[in-house]
Design a protein around this motif. Structure first.
Motif: not given
Length: 308
Positions: A253-255, A288-292, A302-308
């Motif tokens: 999945a992506t970000q 997920l937010r804590l990990y990010q 960061r970036g929408r196409s970057q791996p989640l």
């Protein structure tokens, strides 16, 4: 029809470890079946190329290739050409898979001769095929599972149908036929009028029992979750339980696929390769937010196409 006078005694038959399914790393031919001399098996090469061209999982050619390798090893041991195989060979092969034990391969630490290292015997392990007392999932058994045999029969029947349609070699019949019309099969279903409808299935296809849904008690899930040491693993487990998505789907999945406001996460499904948005639980997005936040501070891009 099989010639009953040409019965084989397969009591002592051992499938020879001949040939291999080679992962090439080539996108145009990801898997190649090699014979005992290391040469490509042309009929399988054509069929695997056909599979690769279809809209299926990238792992499908490998799964099909392993079934083809098992079948060709059987034919090589009997000295029967692939396009000369009859229902005799198909019947004997499926019967052998039902009765025989799976080949025992040496552990990679022991080497090919099995003598290079001596591994300690592990005690307290469940016997092969015994269900796990917590999840209900059976351990790997010594026999071929009915689902493995059913998959193999389907692959081989489609393999021969492909070559019959292509008029390849001297092939005249499909050694893995369907049940003749009019005969009810194990896959029959009842219609609205209460009468059974015929569903044609493979003649040698085994009956696959209905799977029992996997389960894990709440207290065991809590214990597993408490033992995780990173926010990433907690987020993965929370998403997996909430969505039912495969690990491969979540890890790819992506970000941009995680839409917090709608509480959904977008994944590419393994079978169809379609993009699908799945609802998830609020706590999954919290982890997920804590990990990010933790990973972004370490310089993760960061970036929408970057791996989640």
């Amino acid at each position: 029809m099989p010639d009953e006078s040409s019965e084989r005694d397969l009591r002592g038959f051992v499938l020879p470890e001949l040939g291999q399914l080679l992962e090439t790393g080539d996108r145009w031919e990801p898997f190649r079946l090699l014979d005992r001399f290391g040469k490509p098996v042309e009929p399988t090469r054509l069929y695997l190329r056909e599979l690769a061209a279809r809209d299926s999982s990238p792992l499908t050619p490998r799964s099909y290739g392993m079934d083809l390798l098992r079948w060709f090893r059987f034919l090589w041991a009997l000295d029967v050409a692939w396009d000369r195989a009859t229902r005799n060979e198909a019947r004997d092969f499926m019967w052998w898979m039902k009765i025989a034990d799976k080949p025992v391969r040496p552990h990679w630490r022991r080497g090919r001769d099995g003598l290079s290292d001596v591994l300690p015997v592990q005690t307290g392990r469940l016997a092969p095929g015994t269900p796990n007392p917590v999840t209900g999932k059976p351990t790997v058994g010594v026999k071929y599972a009915s689902s493995t045999r059913a998959h193999c029969e389907t692959v081989l029947r489609q393999f021969y149908n492909f070559h019959l349609d292509s008029s390849t070699g001297s092939l005249l019949i499909n050694p893995f036929p369907l049940v003749r019309p009019g005969r009810l099969t194990q896959g029959r279903q009842s219609g609205r009028d209460g009468k059974h409808r015929d569903q044609r299935a493979g003649l040698y296809r085994p009956k696959v029992p209905e799977r029992i849904p996997r389960r894990i008690p709440d207290e065991m899930y809590t214990e597993v979750f408490a033992g995780l040491r990173s926010h990433r693993d907690r987020a993965l487990l929370a998403f997996w339980v909430a969505t039912g998505a495969r690990a491969e789907e979540l890890l790819s999945a992506t970000q941009g696929g995680a839409i917090v406001g709608q509480q959904i996460i977008g994944v590419v499904r393994k079978g169809s390769r379609d993009y699908q948005e799945l609802p998830a639980s609020p706590d999954a997005f919290v982890w997920l937010r804590l990990y990010q936040e933790e990973s972004w501070k370490k310089g993760v891009p960061r970036g929408r196409s970057q791996p989640l």
